[in-house]
Design a protein around this motif. Structure first.
Motif, PDB file in Angstrom:
ATOM      1  N   PHE B 107       0.961  -1.204   0.196  1.00 56.96           N
ATOM      2  CA  PHE B 107      -0.089   0.145   0.078  1.00 56.96           C
ATOM      3  C   PHE B 107       1.007   1.211   0.130  1.00 56.96           C
ATOM      4  O   PHE B 107       0.599   2.283  -0.544  1.00 56.96           O
ATOM      5  CB  PHE B 107      -0.839   0.189   1.223  1.00 56.96           C
ATOM      6  N   GLU B 109       3.904   1.616  -1.375  1.00 57.79           N
ATOM      7  CA  GLU B 109       4.574   1.587  -2.696  1.00 57.79           C
ATOM      8  C   GLU B 109       3.391   2.313  -3.269  1.00 57.79           C
ATOM      9  O   GLU B 109       3.679   3.138  -4.392  1.00 57.79           O
ATOM     10  CB  GLU B 109       4.739   0.383  -3.100  1.00 57.79           C
ATOM     11  N   TYR B 110       2.146   1.834  -3.415  1.00 59.72           N
ATOM     12  CA  TYR B 110       1.021   2.285  -4.265  1.00 59.72           C
ATOM     13  C   TYR B 110       0.928   3.614  -3.880  1.00 59.72           C
ATOM     14  O   TYR B 110       0.522   4.424  -5.018  1.00 59.72           O
ATOM     15  CB  TYR B 110      -0.062   1.556  -3.864  1.00 59.72           C
ATOM     16  N   SER B 111       1.068   4.146  -2.637  1.00 57.36           N
ATOM     17  CA  SER B 111       0.627   5.367  -2.367  1.00 57.36           C
ATOM     18  C   SER B 111       1.782   6.563  -2.955  1.00 57.36           C
ATOM     19  O   SER B 111       1.314   7.635  -3.371  1.00 57.36           O
ATOM     20  CB  SER B 111       0.765   5.793  -1.073  1.00 57.36           C
ATOM     21  N   THR B 114       0.853   6.634  -6.624  1.00 58.49           N
ATOM     22  CA  THR B 114      -0.235   7.771  -7.039  1.00 58.49           C
ATOM     23  C   THR B 114       0.132   9.207  -7.230  1.00 58.49           C
ATOM     24  O   THR B 114      -0.253   9.908  -8.238  1.00 58.49           O
ATOM     25  CB  THR B 114      -1.532   7.767  -6.088  1.00 58.49           C
ATOM     26  N   LYS B 139       2.248   0.284 -14.067  1.00 55.28           N
ATOM     27  CA  LYS B 139       2.389   0.311 -12.559  1.00 55.28           C
ATOM     28  C   LYS B 139       0.798   0.221 -12.140  1.00 55.28           C
ATOM     29  O   LYS B 139       0.623  -0.572 -11.180  1.00 55.28           O
ATOM     30  CB  LYS B 139       3.182   0.984 -12.183  1.00 55.28           C
ATOM     31  N   MET B 140       0.154   1.176 -12.319  1.00 54.62           N
ATOM     32  CA  MET B 140      -1.049   1.612 -11.613  1.00 54.62           C
ATOM     33  C   MET B 140      -2.130   0.214 -11.783  1.00 54.62           C
ATOM     34  O   MET B 140      -2.735  -0.476 -11.112  1.00 54.62           O
ATOM     35  CB  MET B 140      -1.576   2.665 -12.323  1.00 54.62           C
ATOM     36  N   PHE B 143      -0.738  -2.814  -9.884  1.00 54.09           N
ATOM     37  CA  PHE B 143      -1.267  -2.839  -8.567  1.00 54.09           C
ATOM     38  C   PHE B 143      -2.792  -2.885  -8.277  1.00 54.09           C
ATOM     39  O   PHE B 143      -2.916  -3.615  -7.367  1.00 54.09           O
ATOM     40  CB  PHE B 143      -0.885  -1.287  -7.884  1.00 54.09           C
ATOM     41  N   LYS B 144      -3.494  -2.507  -9.446  1.00 47.17           N
ATOM     42  CA  LYS B 144      -4.982  -2.772  -9.252  1.00 47.17           C
ATOM     43  C   LYS B 144      -5.295  -4.314  -9.392  1.00 47.17           C
ATOM     44  O   LYS B 144      -6.286  -4.588  -8.646  1.00 47.17           O
ATOM     45  CB  LYS B 144      -5.829  -1.691 -10.245  1.00 47.17           C
ATOM     46  N   PHE B 147      -4.539  -5.864  -6.115  1.00 50.93           N
ATOM     47  CA  PHE B 147      -5.496  -5.379  -5.187  1.00 50.93           C
ATOM     48  C   PHE B 147      -6.720  -6.260  -5.430  1.00 50.93           C
ATOM     49  O   PHE B 147      -7.305  -6.637  -4.323  1.00 50.93           O
ATOM     50  CB  PHE B 147      -5.827  -3.995  -5.164  1.00 50.93           C
ATOM     51  N   GLY B 416      -5.622   6.599  -9.051  1.00 53.17           N
ATOM     52  CA  GLY B 416      -5.771   5.388  -8.893  1.00 53.17           C
ATOM     53  C   GLY B 416      -7.425   4.835  -8.979  1.00 53.17           C
ATOM     54  O   GLY B 416      -7.797   3.843  -8.201  1.00 53.17           O
TER      55      GLY B 416
END
Lengths: 506, 506
Positions: B107, B109-111, B114, B139-140, B143-144, B147, B416
């Motif tokens: 999370f 890394e994801y933040s 974004t 990459k987005m 991640f999704k 997720f 995101g």
């Protein structure tokens, strides 16, 4: 530094960062509720703000903070810290120690009372009914006397209360200064009233379109040194300045259609506060040191700009033709000198916030002496209307028709601000000391004002005062800037000189 | 109730109260930064807001909350709770479970991504350079997709993402509905384009003084049912509605000097959102249930007011003479019917937010299908410009000149928000279902609009939808209100009927 010191410092700084972030948002929220918020959401929002404030309070008395401070206030540790960290430890410790010294139960009872007393005051003022407010004020004074004992003091219990607002200054410092100022002001006022000179203020009360006033002031702001990209000016019932952060310092004023001078001088006053906050060093942003160091020093900055700059003949040499062009109908027959005289006229009046530059301090003296007497037990709450009116007669030569425009006029006591009023006069005293110094260091001080260029003056204030934020205590700062401790000489001389000229006194 | 249940409920409610208070203040702060804040303070203030948001996030995944939810979600406990408490448990649990299911490292890394992706998108759009944005979007999407696996799903991984924005609705529900709507919309668009009828919109692009537009809209607000004492209207680059609390729901619009319809209909749209939030039951104030239940239902309220009320001939029967009097020069030769036609004209265009009522849904379909394909692995990010343009050609018959007005036009993916777009069309679908019902229950529906009286209509919406806040899930609510599940019939029929008349189709 030892590991424990490093860790404690980290802990303090982390808490400080969080408290500062929360406080910044609460500050914005407070601004919004006074300036923009629609009516129906306000009571709910007050609860939301209360919940966030409670978190800030909890952090400021948290065991984590206590542990960190215990380590960092050890003399052998404290002396190894740099100036900035020392100031942070000093301020958090001051606040922590005071908060912790009041038993939780007592503080909760007190919090309930402040809400009730505030409402009782509002009603009492509206109904001119001191008796209905008296029991609340009696309780308030009892709490404050207890608090003073818990806080502790050396000479006078009132010292313990004033310490919250202007740290370090005590009754024994202030009493002789205020006595000098009071005696000289009363004497000067008498001579003015006996001079036979009357200033014509009537043209200030013609009809002045408020939109046009607003435009004039928006144009004036940058000329006063205010950074309009780091703030904004709005209209509210009571003018104030509110800092969100160094890049966002907002001010407000009130526009009266039949009073040109109110918005004008209150805006210059609030810009003085704002310059202080906009001028703080960038590296203090996001810390508890990023604001002005005390109420008194803050007021010195607003009073300096309002009175020592904004009410001078030189200031109007620069700006009067603009004002006259803005209101040609109203001001066409008013010379610059007439205008200058009108905005400096002296006239005893009942209401503190409407008082002129000379009589203002006498209003403060009355409050200071009454508070000191209440806390010492020399004055009783029930006698306040009488005491108030006696002092009004003695100092200002007038007696209010009723308590609403007398002892009931100010909100402060109702929410527990006892030990606060004297900071207004400290501001005037500091500002006169600063004026004396700046004139020496900027020999062209008045020429620059006359040319409408306040750049060097603002930079001087920034370098000497604003940039430091809360790093120095007020007494330290005033000595650093002026080379002297707080004293009454400069204000007494300034007033004497100013009004002797204005009223042709001998 | 057992002690453990009572304690758990208390714990949940205390956290909810705190989270709600913090969120309300953050909401106000977010409004301020977009509407009032001076430029220079914003980046610092964003950090302050970040610090407070972090505290809210910590509370929402705290062990205290987890313990309470563990107890309260036990079926034998849950069924003993009242409707309101059940809804609170349901929503907190939904959010808690989702947040907890993503590993903290992932999370974080994801933040970071974004933030970077959003900046990359801004630059890519400005430079019409999809290739520079492609790696971020890849990459987005990765991640999704991860997720989605962590969140879990039954049929389609995209379901797991859509669940964040419109809980409960799945690909298998939406696919057939969107297919019907797409096919009928494309068919209708073709017939409109072949009809030979052209609406004159040129008079909407004359010069319309923005201050005068503003005054007109301020006068219109109460007539739309908006409580001006529980909100305010300001100007911003992008219109939005923001709730601070039930008594404080603010809206914004943008005034274009050479476009009369933008501010007009965007304001009516935002009022639709605001009526929802102003209409929530008072006992939900200060809880997590005090807002609209989903994005789709929210959009149904804004679309209902904008299109089903605001774009009807009856609405302009009530208000056109006022508008004409407000802009006599510009509208003197424009009949009410011409005006009604102009604000309902259909014209395929590149930009979603500028699309008309008919083609808007086709813009959404493109995004929905692309997102679904990306998450399923059927479409690759590198092919997006091609896929986008092909779908534009297929559905709207036009191909954007460049990616800036094509695949790069929307901000959503960069921060995101994947699984969000379809809620816009859900809003249109729900609103048509609601329109069908309200016409049956208020037989004088159109007469009342024509008389300029929306009181009964607003009260109906309040009783059926607004007052419930988030107590019911969207699928539950729409069935309660209309007696039917979400379906495409009503919107398809509504569009067919509306445009057949407008364009004289057979």
């Amino acid at each position: 530094m030892a590991v424990a010191v490093n860790e404690s410092l980290q802990q303090l700084k982390q808490l400080d960062e969080k408290i500062s972030a929360f406080s910044s948002i609460l500050s914005l929220a407070g601004w919004d509720q006074k300036v923009k918020a629609p009516k129906k959401g306000r009571s709910t929002f007050a609860k939301s703000m209360g919940a966030v404030s409670t978190e800030v309070f909890k952090m400021s008395i948290s065991p984590e903070l206590g542990e960190a401070l215990e380590e960092l206030t050890k003399p052998e540790v404290y002396e190894t810290l740099d100036e900035k960290d020392q100031a942070l430890v000093r301020d958090y410790n001051h606040n922590y120690t005071r908060s912790k010294s009041i038993p939780t139960d007592l503080f909760q009872e007190y919090s309930v009372l402040t809400g009730e007393a505030n409402q009782a005051w509002e009603e009492a003022r509206a109904n001119n009914d001191f008796a209905s407010y008296q029991p609340y004020l009696e309780k308030m004074v009892d709490f404050k006397r207890k608090f003073a004992e818990y806080y502790g003091y050396e000479d006078h219990p009132y010292d313990a209360l004033m310490d919250a607002f202007e740290p370090g200054l005590k009754v024994k410092d202030i009493d002789p200064i205020f006595r000098d100022l009071r005696e000289s002001s009363i004497n000067l006022l008498e001579r003015i009233q006996n001079s036979g000179t009357k200033m014509d203020r009537s043209f200030l009360e013609k009809n002045y379109d408020t939109k046009t006033q607003e435009e004039f002031l928006h144009n004036l702001l940058p000329k006063l040194g205010y950074d309009t990209e780091a703030g904004r000016l709005d209209a509210t019932a009571h003018p104030f300045a509110q800092k969100v952060n160094i890049g966002d310092v907002r001010i407000t004023t009130r526009y009266d259609e039949d009073n040109l001078s109110f918005a004008l001088f209150s805006t210059i006053h609030e810009v003085g506060h704002a310059l202080y906050e906009q001028g703080v060093r960038e590296d203090l942003e996001g810390t508890g040191l990023n604001g002005g160091t005390s109420l008194g020093i803050h007021e010195s900055q607003s009073r300096f700009l309002e009175n020592m700059v904004g009410r001078t003949p030189e200031f109007w040499q620069a700006h009067y033709s603009d004002l006259q062009e803005t209101f040609p109908e109203q001001l066409k027959d008013v010379s610059r000198e007439d205008f200058y005289h009108a905005v400096n006229s002296v006239q005893p009046s009942f209401i503190r916030v409407e008082a002129d530059e000379l009589t203002y301090n006498l209003h403060i003296m009355i409050r200071y002496e009454i508070e000191k007497g209440l806390i010492a037990g020399d004055i009783e709450v029930k006698d306040l209307p009488r005491v108030w009116n006696e002092k009004m007669e003695e100092y200002l030569g007038i007696v209010p028709d009723n308590d609403s425009v007398g002892v009931l006029q100010d909100v402060h006591w109702s929410f527990g601000a006892i030990g606060y009023f004297h900071t207004y006069s400290l501001g005037n005293l500091y500002s006169a000391q600063i004026l004396n110094t700046i004139q020496k260091e900027i020999p062209g001080f008045y020429e620059q004002i006359a040319q409408g260029d306040l750049t060097q003056i603002r930079e001087w204030l920034r370098e000497k005062i604003h940039q430091h934020g809360s790093i120095y205590q007020p007494s330290q700062l005033i000595e650093m800037v002026t080379g002297e401790k707080l004293n009454s000489d400069y204000l007494v001389n300034y007033l004497e000189e100013k009004y002797s000229k204005l009223y042709n006194l001998k």
